[in-house]
Design an enzyme around this catalytic site. Structure first.
Site, mmCIF file in Angstrom:
data_model
loop_
_atom_site.group_PDB
_atom_site.id
_atom_site.type_symbol
_atom_site.label_atom_id
_atom_site.label_comp_id
_atom_site.label_asym_id
_atom_site.label_seq_id
_atom_site.Cartn_x
_atom_site.Cartn_y
_atom_site.Cartn_z
ATOM 1 N N ASN A 138 0.827 -1.205 0.000
ATOM 2 C CA ASN A 138 0.000 0.000 0.000
ATOM 3 C C ASN A 138 0.867 1.263 0.000
ATOM 4 O O ASN A 138 2.054 1.210 -0.305
ATOM 5 C CB ASN A 138 -0.998 -0.011 1.163
ATOM 6 C CG ASN A 138 -2.367 0.520 0.740
ATOM 7 O OD1 ASN A 138 -2.477 1.584 0.142
ATOM 8 N ND2 ASN A 138 -3.404 -0.243 1.053
ATOM 9 N N ARG A 139 0.273 2.388 0.375
ATOM 10 C CA ARG A 139 0.914 3.689 0.173
ATOM 11 C C ARG A 139 1.568 4.237 1.439
ATOM 12 O O ARG A 139 1.039 4.080 2.540
ATOM 13 C CB ARG A 139 -0.121 4.701 -0.338
ATOM 14 C CG ARG A 139 -0.642 4.360 -1.727
ATOM 15 C CD ARG A 139 -1.769 5.287 -2.165
ATOM 16 N NE ARG A 139 -2.143 5.004 -3.554
ATOM 17 C CZ ARG A 139 -3.038 4.076 -3.909
ATOM 18 N NH1 ARG A 139 -3.659 3.361 -2.981
ATOM 19 N NH2 ARG A 139 -3.307 3.864 -5.180
ATOM 20 N N HIS A 155 3.534 0.002 -2.629
ATOM 21 C CA HIS A 155 3.935 -1.409 -2.685
ATOM 22 C C HIS A 155 5.454 -1.598 -2.722
ATOM 23 O O HIS A 155 5.983 -2.418 -3.473
ATOM 24 C CB HIS A 155 3.304 -2.099 -3.902
ATOM 25 C CG HIS A 155 1.805 -2.189 -3.835
ATOM 26 N ND1 HIS A 155 1.113 -2.239 -2.648
ATOM 27 C CD2 HIS A 155 0.867 -2.245 -4.824
ATOM 28 C CE1 HIS A 155 -0.192 -2.338 -2.905
ATOM 29 N NE2 HIS A 155 -0.367 -2.327 -4.206
ATOM 30 N N HIS A 201 -1.152 -9.940 -3.690
ATOM 31 C CA HIS A 201 -1.964 -9.021 -4.490
ATOM 32 C C HIS A 201 -2.744 -9.783 -5.572
ATOM 33 O O HIS A 201 -2.834 -9.328 -6.709
ATOM 34 C CB HIS A 201 -1.075 -7.947 -5.116
ATOM 35 C CG HIS A 201 -1.795 -6.694 -5.518
ATOM 36 N ND1 HIS A 201 -2.593 -6.611 -6.629
ATOM 37 C CD2 HIS A 201 -1.838 -5.465 -4.950
ATOM 38 C CE1 HIS A 201 -3.080 -5.397 -6.746
ATOM 39 N NE2 HIS A 201 -2.633 -4.667 -5.730
ATOM 40 N N ASP A 250 -10.946 1.503 -3.474
ATOM 41 C CA ASP A 250 -9.507 1.315 -3.292
ATOM 42 C C ASP A 250 -9.201 1.780 -1.870
ATOM 43 O O ASP A 250 -8.492 2.756 -1.650
ATOM 44 C CB ASP A 250 -8.704 2.106 -4.322
ATOM 45 C CG ASP A 250 -7.227 1.744 -4.330
ATOM 46 O OD1 ASP A 250 -6.843 0.797 -3.601
ATOM 47 O OD2 ASP A 250 -6.457 2.398 -5.057
ATOM 48 N N GLU A 290 -6.715 -7.544 -0.064
ATOM 49 C CA GLU A 290 -5.337 -7.623 0.414
ATOM 50 C C GLU A 290 -5.272 -7.411 1.930
ATOM 51 O O GLU A 290 -5.334 -6.273 2.401
ATOM 52 C CB GLU A 290 -4.481 -6.560 -0.277
ATOM 53 C CG GLU A 290 -4.576 -6.548 -1.789
ATOM 54 C CD GLU A 290 -4.129 -5.210 -2.346
ATOM 55 O OE1 GLU A 290 -2.968 -4.815 -2.078
ATOM 56 O OE2 GLU A 290 -4.939 -4.548 -3.023
#
Length: 379
Positions: free
Chosen positions: A103-104, A129, A203, A277, A343
């Site tokens: 993720n971010r 990621h 993922h 998302d 995820e």
């Protein structure tokens, strides 16, 4: 939630068909060679009911899952590519092992013990990621392959101190297991030489009707046992808030058709994400053993996928950036909604969010995440 009486696990469904089948098997074959000469392998795990998981050593990638529908017909339910070259040339995180940080991370930066670390920016102003060269873009080595009632594959990778800006040498393993009940386990373990942050997941992008199906995953029923999400700003970074899902398009506490609210432009969160998302804060939190994070069901085929995890969050992603430019398996063009990712992980941007569960890993205190993809059918 459907009653247990409606669920028929794969092994039971095909017991008669597989009466003379062998026990679970695991095999390996060459998949191709990287530009530097590294040989990549395909490892295939198959249980006696025919459920099959195919793993590439490049990116420790779940390349395929072949599962039966309610009539015993088999289909590959994971989006991706047929060949190694496409995974290398057109990376899109299909089925890969994500790390060091899934993720971010906002601005690609975080501070640990007073020291600031800068990561590559590969998502506009964020690191996503793991940055430009994450665990999805490296060759993993095969540690062991074990057939039997539970087929087991152990893959390993050593991430050098400073790789992609992260501190500490990290020794990582990803372990795939497949049992006779239809459970595909994926376990991530990591040991570090310096304080660092780690957040790993798989993922896989799923269409239970079979990848490339005409209707994609939008008609699937999804359940997520979470009372809240971590809402995001315009850059898809969590605000730090836990926002209740009740009365919103994010309420999946009871089975909900994915496409029902996907394009509701009145919801600012859906506009930010261009669909779903978002991270769901699972009611179960962190657990010692895997607990339910999601249940996905395709009414047309009867296939069911349950996702279990020891982690506190689940990122639900509807393939919003698949725009028809990605040619996947069997020449299929993938577009938004053709598959979804579920995820399990720590919360996004946790290194910068003091109220979130910490992603810190220290020497002598290894990282461990156990997740399960459990396949069954509903009549």
């Amino acid at each position: 939630m459907r009653t247990l009486g409606l669920i028929v696990h794969t092994a039971a469904l095909l017991a008669g068909m597989a009466g003379t089948a062998q026990a679970s098997t695991i095999s390996r074959a060459p998949a191709g060679t990287l530009a530097d000469g590294t040989v990549i392998e395909t490892i295939t795990l198959t249980n006696k009911a025919g459920l099959t998981a195919r793993v590439l050593t490049y990116g420790a990638t779940l390349q395929a899952v072949i599962a039966p529908d309610r009539n015993g017909r088999m289909a590959d339910v994971v989006l991706g590519y047929d060949d190694l070259k496409s995974f290398v040339d057109y990376p899109n995180f299909f089925g890969v092992t994500v790390g060091r940080y899934a993720n971010r991370i906002a601005g690609g930066t975080f501070t640990l013990d007073g020291k600031r670390y800068q990561l590559p920016l590969n998502d506009k102003t964020n690191s996503l990621h793991g940055g430009g060269k994450g665990f999805d873009k490296v060759a993993w080595r095969v540690v062991s392959i074990t057939p039997g009632a539970v087929a087991k594959l152990v893959l390993a990778y050593t991430s050098p101190d400073g790789e992609s800006g992260y501190p500490g040498k990290l020794d990582v393993t990803t372990t795939y297991t497949l049992d006779e009940s239809g459970s595909l386990g994926i376990t991530f373990d990591a040991k570090t030489t310096k304080p660092t942050v780690v957040n790993m997941t798989n993922h896989g992008i799923f269409d239970l009707g079979g990848e490339g199906s005409p209707t994609g995953a939008m008609g699937h029923l999804l359940t997520i046992p979470a009372r809240a999400i971590t809402p995001v700003d315009a850059k898809l970074i969590p605000t730090g808030e836990l926002r209740p899902v009740e009365g919103t398009a994010f309420d999946f506490r009871a089975p909900r058709v994915i496409g029902r609210s996907l394009r509701d432009g009145r919801d600012q969160q859906l506009r930010y994400g261009q669909g779903y998302d978002h991270n769901f804060a699972l009611d179960k939190g962190v657990t010692a053993t895997p607990g339910l994070a999601a249940r996905l069901m395709d009414p047309a085929s009867g296939r069911v996928l349950e996702v279990l995890t020891t982690e506190p969050g689940l990122q639900f992603y509807t393939g919003n950036f698949l725009d028809g430019t990605f040619v996947g398996k069997s020449g299929h063009l993938y577009r938004m909604g053709d598959g979804i990712a579920l995820e399990p992980q720590k919360f996004p941007d946790a290194p910068n969010q003091p109220t979130f569960v910490s992603a810190r890993v220290d020497p002598g205190k290894p990282y461990h995440h156990q997740m399960i993809y459990r396949f069954s059918v509903q009549r």
